[in-house]
Design a protein around this motif. Structure first.
Motif, PDB file in Angstrom:
ATOM      1  N   VAL A  68       1.090  -1.111   0.303  1.00  0.00           N
ATOM      2  CA  VAL A  68       0.044  -0.193   0.314  1.00  0.00           C
ATOM      3  C   VAL A  68       0.844   0.882  -0.012  1.00  0.00           C
ATOM      4  O   VAL A  68       0.548   2.125  -0.520  1.00  0.00           O
ATOM      5  CB  VAL A  68      -0.730   0.311   1.317  1.00  0.00           C
ATOM      6  CG1 VAL A  68      -2.288   1.130   1.060  1.00  0.00           C
ATOM      7  CG2 VAL A  68      -1.610  -1.359   1.346  1.00  0.00           C
ATOM      8  N   TRP A  79      -7.365  -5.263  -0.483  1.00  0.00           N
ATOM      9  CA  TRP A  79      -6.245  -6.196  -0.594  1.00  0.00           C
ATOM     10  C   TRP A  79      -5.204  -6.116  -0.146  1.00  0.00           C
ATOM     11  O   TRP A  79      -5.174  -7.160  -0.212  1.00  0.00           O
ATOM     12  CB  TRP A  79      -5.781  -5.594  -2.540  1.00  0.00           C
ATOM     13  CG  TRP A  79      -6.731  -5.166  -3.529  1.00  0.00           C
ATOM     14  CD1 TRP A  79      -7.819  -4.524  -3.654  1.00  0.00           C
ATOM     15  CD2 TRP A  79      -7.136  -5.882  -4.432  1.00  0.00           C
ATOM     16  NE1 TRP A  79      -7.964  -4.762  -4.813  1.00  0.00           N
ATOM     17  CE2 TRP A  79      -7.836  -6.163  -5.209  1.00  0.00           C
ATOM     18  CE3 TRP A  79      -6.382  -8.343  -5.017  1.00  0.00           C
ATOM     19  CZ2 TRP A  79      -7.851  -6.856  -6.143  1.00  0.00           C
ATOM     20  CZ3 TRP A  79      -7.286  -9.138  -5.952  1.00  0.00           C
ATOM     21  CH2 TRP A  79      -8.020  -8.846  -6.108  1.00  0.00           C
ATOM     22  N   ALA A 107       1.709   1.795  -3.186  1.00  0.00           N
ATOM     23  CA  ALA A 107       0.281   2.201  -4.293  1.00  0.00           C
ATOM     24  C   ALA A 107      -0.108   3.259  -3.974  1.00  0.00           C
ATOM     25  O   ALA A 107      -0.071   3.750  -4.926  1.00  0.00           O
ATOM     26  CB  ALA A 107      -0.240   0.720  -4.547  1.00  0.00           C
ATOM     27  N   ASP A 108       0.135   3.436  -3.124  1.00  0.00           N
ATOM     28  CA  ASP A 108      -0.385   5.113  -2.903  1.00  0.00           C
ATOM     29  C   ASP A 108       0.515   6.081  -3.162  1.00  0.00           C
ATOM     30  O   ASP A 108       0.670   6.984  -2.607  1.00  0.00           O
ATOM     31  CB  ASP A 108      -1.416   5.188  -1.136  1.00  0.00           C
ATOM     32  CG  ASP A 108      -1.901   6.026  -0.904  1.00  0.00           C
ATOM     33  OD1 ASP A 108      -2.995   6.509  -1.523  1.00  0.00           O
ATOM     34  OD2 ASP A 108      -1.624   6.429   0.422  1.00  0.00           O
ATOM     35  N   THR A 131      -4.222  10.087  -5.732  1.00  0.00           N
ATOM     36  CA  THR A 131      -3.964   8.769  -5.667  1.00  0.00           C
ATOM     37  C   THR A 131      -4.775   7.548  -4.191  1.00  0.00           C
ATOM     38  O   THR A 131      -4.740   6.726  -4.398  1.00  0.00           O
ATOM     39  CB  THR A 131      -2.392   8.336  -5.258  1.00  0.00           C
ATOM     40  OG1 THR A 131      -1.786   7.507  -4.687  1.00  0.00           O
ATOM     41  CG2 THR A 131      -1.669   9.451  -4.330  1.00  0.00           C
ATOM     42  N   TYR A 153      -1.409  -2.265  -7.404  1.00  0.00           N
ATOM     43  CA  TYR A 153      -2.681  -1.829  -6.006  1.00  0.00           C
ATOM     44  C   TYR A 153      -3.412  -3.232  -6.134  1.00  0.00           C
ATOM     45  O   TYR A 153      -3.111  -3.550  -4.932  1.00  0.00           O
ATOM     46  CB  TYR A 153      -3.077  -0.722  -5.637  1.00  0.00           C
ATOM     47  CG  TYR A 153      -4.677  -0.475  -6.099  1.00  0.00           C
ATOM     48  CD1 TYR A 153      -5.540  -1.354  -5.315  1.00  0.00           C
ATOM     49  CD2 TYR A 153      -5.302   0.356  -7.162  1.00  0.00           C
ATOM     50  CE1 TYR A 153      -6.901  -1.039  -5.812  1.00  0.00           C
ATOM     51  CE2 TYR A 153      -6.452   0.503  -7.621  1.00  0.00           C
ATOM     52  CZ  TYR A 153      -7.435   0.004  -6.775  1.00  0.00           C
ATOM     53  OH  TYR A 153      -8.538  -0.192  -7.334  1.00  0.00           O
ATOM     54  N   ARG A 154      -3.490  -4.022  -6.715  1.00  0.00           N
ATOM     55  CA  ARG A 154      -4.429  -5.368  -5.957  1.00  0.00           C
ATOM     56  C   ARG A 154      -3.499  -5.953  -6.300  1.00  0.00           C
ATOM     57  O   ARG A 154      -3.504  -7.056  -4.874  1.00  0.00           O
ATOM     58  CB  ARG A 154      -5.846  -5.796  -7.892  1.00  0.00           C
ATOM     59  CG  ARG A 154      -6.215  -4.590  -7.842  1.00  0.00           C
ATOM     60  CD  ARG A 154      -7.807  -5.375  -8.946  1.00  0.00           C
ATOM     61  NE  ARG A 154      -8.399  -4.020  -9.155  1.00  0.00           N
ATOM     62  CZ  ARG A 154      -7.829  -2.626  -9.560  1.00  0.00           C
ATOM     63  NH1 ARG A 154      -6.978  -2.187 -10.020  1.00  0.00           N
ATOM     64  NH2 ARG A 154      -9.704  -2.193  -9.508  1.00  0.00           N
ATOM     65  N   MET A 184      -7.312   0.742  -1.599  1.00  0.00           N
ATOM     66  CA  MET A 184      -6.077  -0.181  -1.548  1.00  0.00           C
ATOM     67  C   MET A 184      -5.736  -1.642  -0.175  1.00  0.00           C
ATOM     68  O   MET A 184      -5.178  -2.776   0.044  1.00  0.00           O
ATOM     69  CB  MET A 184      -4.846   0.052  -1.279  1.00  0.00           C
ATOM     70  CG  MET A 184      -4.363   0.929  -2.583  1.00  0.00           C
ATOM     71  SD  MET A 184      -3.189   2.551  -2.206  1.00  0.00           S
ATOM     72  CE  MET A 184      -4.157   3.701  -3.541  1.00  0.00           C
ATOM     73  N   ASP A 220      -8.132   5.800  -4.094  1.00  0.00           N
ATOM     74  CA  ASP A 220      -8.681   4.456  -4.124  1.00  0.00           C
ATOM     75  C   ASP A 220      -7.870   4.068  -2.776  1.00  0.00           C
ATOM     76  O   ASP A 220      -7.860   2.374  -3.082  1.00  0.00           O
ATOM     77  CB  ASP A 220      -7.567   3.812  -5.070  1.00  0.00           C
ATOM     78  CG  ASP A 220      -7.887   4.180  -6.559  1.00  0.00           C
ATOM     79  OD1 ASP A 220      -9.066   4.483  -6.750  1.00  0.00           O
ATOM     80  OD2 ASP A 220      -7.205   4.941  -7.689  1.00  0.00           O
ATOM     81  N   TRP A 235       3.205   2.034  -9.842  1.00  0.00           N
ATOM     82  CA  TRP A 235       2.527   1.392  -8.392  1.00  0.00           C
ATOM     83  C   TRP A 235       1.502   1.382  -7.993  1.00  0.00           C
ATOM     84  O   TRP A 235       0.860   0.790  -7.923  1.00  0.00           O
ATOM     85  CB  TRP A 235       3.952   2.151  -8.078  1.00  0.00           C
ATOM     86  CG  TRP A 235       5.283   1.946  -7.342  1.00  0.00           C
ATOM     87  CD1 TRP A 235       5.551   1.051  -7.946  1.00  0.00           C
ATOM     88  CD2 TRP A 235       6.237   2.662  -6.767  1.00  0.00           C
ATOM     89  NE1 TRP A 235       7.121   1.249  -7.950  1.00  0.00           N
ATOM     90  CE2 TRP A 235       7.494   1.897  -6.892  1.00  0.00           C
ATOM     91  CE3 TRP A 235       6.244   3.703  -5.842  1.00  0.00           C
ATOM     92  CZ2 TRP A 235       8.774   1.976  -6.521  1.00  0.00           C
ATOM     93  CZ3 TRP A 235       7.497   4.219  -5.586  1.00  0.00           C
ATOM     94  CH2 TRP A 235       8.549   3.426  -5.790  1.00  0.00           C
ATOM     95  N   HIS A 236       1.449   2.460  -8.899  1.00  0.00           N
ATOM     96  CA  HIS A 236      -0.535   3.246  -8.547  1.00  0.00           C
ATOM     97  C   HIS A 236      -1.103   1.807  -8.542  1.00  0.00           C
ATOM     98  O   HIS A 236      -2.569   1.622  -8.417  1.00  0.00           O
ATOM     99  CB  HIS A 236      -0.830   4.324  -8.517  1.00  0.00           C
ATOM    100  CG  HIS A 236      -2.393   4.346  -7.863  1.00  0.00           C
ATOM    101  ND1 HIS A 236      -2.661   4.599  -7.071  1.00  0.00           N
ATOM    102  CD2 HIS A 236      -3.161   4.315  -9.213  1.00  0.00           C
ATOM    103  CE1 HIS A 236      -4.113   5.003  -6.843  1.00  0.00           C
ATOM    104  NE2 HIS A 236      -4.628   4.981  -8.062  1.00  0.00           N
TER     105      HIS A 236
END
Lengths: 295, 266
Positions: free
Chosen positions: A146, B241, A149-150, B231, A160-161, B238, B234, A156-157
């Motif tokens: 996270v 998941w 991804a954030d 960002t 996120y899954r 995030m 989401d 990266w974003h």
């Protein structure tokens, strides 16, 4: 290959700034955090199932991973002396704030668990601490996905899954490998199984991620990052296969443990580099946004 | 909270004098960013960064643009635009800052407290516009404050004050949005069909920018992202998941120990 996308830009300059997280600090922390987190879960389960030697290995690995990882994080700050500012606020919108609290808890608890194990002082306190790391451990191993991804970093974003599962697999493989290497082989059975499962999860998540991402997945396939991700795949798959047949063989255990560790490191370094690549070329920022608008 | 203040940068009247860039450097005592010859028209700065909080972009276009009624005639077009931090309604930098160094001021702007920032660099990767940057010799992150100090003293920001053509307008955001609508309509009526606002809509991916623009071409031509999204929109997904992955970790380890115990008994 994705066909060359047409787009406009300002003299080909990147829209985004590159991530400031540098090698080896950032990716080495990702590895150590994963190692620490899953080692904690292994320590809990080893405690319950009476795998004493494996429990000891896992407790020590969890403590070393968290402490060394935290050290790397502090060293990477622009102002390391201000690291305690991380605990100034508790901020759910910031994965780094949540991560700081998770890592602080994981570090303290695993430190207590390892020192009581090694010194024999206050074993009940150590057992309670280990039990608590059963909660902080899985979070330590996966929150880093996270964390990456954030961001606005396309590679990266958009991932996120899959990133949490890639990191979870990598962490399982890392901790399994250390468990195999540092425990008498007769007692290391569960560590070998953890390592095999980690290798499977890491490999599958990596393939799914690159397939689903399309254009934004390109940085994971090309250049330096691509080389690392391919190396990670070979080492992880090979290490996982070896772990499944290693049994009590000294040579196979050593080969497998080292291959899995190298594979996990390659994954972490590859993901960091892919993120950097995806910010350096404005294509990965502009084209997906244009496509989104066209829908 | 006082009224939300903002910038409206009307690039159709920008003359590329860089007075904003200079005034910003002077007022905020920003270090130089190296003396580089980029050879990109009149732009030798390149982009916003730790030491550049206003950046004037120059775009020389060779495609013909119709002049008056003589549609065959064409001139080359020179676009200029002064870029700045967008002071987003939903600011990713502010959301992800782990120390609370970034905060929302009483003017609705986003500012870094330099005595708190520990240089973690998270805001740098979170910004969808590539605005915020870490000053490497200093270790902390820096960006436009919309002259928070001047605003506190009842003054307009240095760039807006210095702009000789009122390309940079400072004021209450609501007023600026109305003024910008009128300006776009006027330009459309004059035949400037390409004129469009960028960042003015509260419905966009960042909830509307506190500093928005009137552009004469696509945003990416000016180095701006065409459809930026905060960002953290989401973030709940995030965490879901990651939560699933965390449970899988616990489950996998449990299965590993359960299965090998069975194996031992056999």
């Amino acid at each position: 290959m994705v066909p060359e996308a047409e787009f406009q830009s300002y003299y080909g300059r990147p829209v985004l700034k590159p991530p400031v997280w540098k090698e080896p600090y950032g990716p080495a922390y990702l590895y150590l955090g994963g190692l620490s987190g899953v080692s904690s879960v292994m320590a809990v389960m080893a405690e319950f199932t009476g795998h004493d030697r494996l429990a000891r290995t896992a407790r020590v690995a969890a403590a070393i991973g968290a402490a060394a990882g935290a050290g790397l994080l502090v060293a990477e700050l622009g102002r390391p002396a201000r690291f305690l500012n991380m605990l100034r606020v508790f901020k759910p919108t910031s994965p780094m704030s949540m991560g700081s609290w998770i890592l602080a808890a994981q570090g303290a608890l695993s430190g207590v668990a390892a020192s009581t194990e090694l010194t024999g002082i206050l074993p009940a306190v150590g057992d309670a601490a280990v039990l608590a790391t059963g909660l902080t451990g899985p979070l330590t191993a996966t929150y880093t996905a996270v964390l990456l991804a954030d961001t606005a970093v396309p590679a990266w974003h958009e991932a996120y899954r899959e990133l949490p599962f890639l990191f979870a697999g990598s962490a399982l493989a890392s901790a399994g490998a250390v468990g195999m290497l540092a425990t008498p082989r007769a007692q290391a059975g569960p560590a070998r199984v953890v390592a095999v499962m980690g290798a499977v999860v890491e490999s599958v998540a990596g393939v799914v991620m690159e397939r689903r991402l399309g254009l934004v997945g390109e940085p994971y396939r090309l250049g330096k990052a691509g080389g690392r991700m391919r190396a990670a795949r070979v080492l992880t798959a090979g290490g996982g296969l070896l772990a499944s047949i290693a049994g009590r063989s000294r040579t196979l255990t050593a080969l497998s443990g080292l291959a899995l560790t190298a594979g996990a490191l390659c994954t972490r370094f590859g993901v960091l580099e892919a993120g950097r690549t995806s910010t350096a070329d404005p294509k990965y920022t502009i084209v997906p946004q244009r496509q989104r608008q066209a829908v | 909270m006082a009224e939300r203040m903002g910038f409206f940068t009307d690039t159709s009247v920008c003359i590329g004098c860089k007075a904003c860039q200079v005034a910003c450097k002077e007022w905020n005592l920003l270090p130089d960013d190296g003396f580089v010859f980029e050879a990109n028209s009149y732009d030798n700065t390149g982009a916003l960064g730790a030491n550049t909080w206003r950046h004037v972009a120059f775009i020389e276009q060779s495609r013909p643009v119709p002049v008056d009624d003589s549609a065959d005639d064409g001139v080359e077009r020179w676009l200029m635009s002064s870029d700045v931090c967008k002071h987003c309604t939903h600011a990713a930098c502010l959301d992800v800052c782990p120390t609370g160094a970034l905060f929302r001021t009483e003017f609705g702007t986003v500012v870094i407290q330099e005595d708190i920032c520990n240089g973690c660099g998270y805001c740098v990767s979170a910004c969808p516009y590539g605005v915020i940057e870490r000053r490497e010799d200093d270790g902390r992150a820096w960006k436009c404050t919309m002259c928070y100090d001047r605003q506190r003293g009842g003054l307009e920001p240095a760039c807006a004050k210095a702009c000789p053509t009122d390309s940079i307008q400072f004021g209450p955001l609501d007023e600026l949005r109305e003024r910008a609508e009128e300006r776009v309509e006027r330009l459309h009526a004059d035949g400037q069909a390409e004129a469009r606002l960028y960042g003015e809509s509260p419905d966009d991916g960042v909830g509307g920018a506190g500093a928005f623009f009137l552009l004469l071409d696509e945003p990416e031509v000016y180095g701006l992202p065409p459809d930026p999204v905060v960002t953290t929109r989401d973030l709940p997904a995030m965490w879901r998941w990651a939560g699933a992955a965390a449970l899988s970790v616990a489950g996998a380890v449990a299965v590993a120990f359960a299965s090998s115990r069975k194996g031992a008994r056999r």
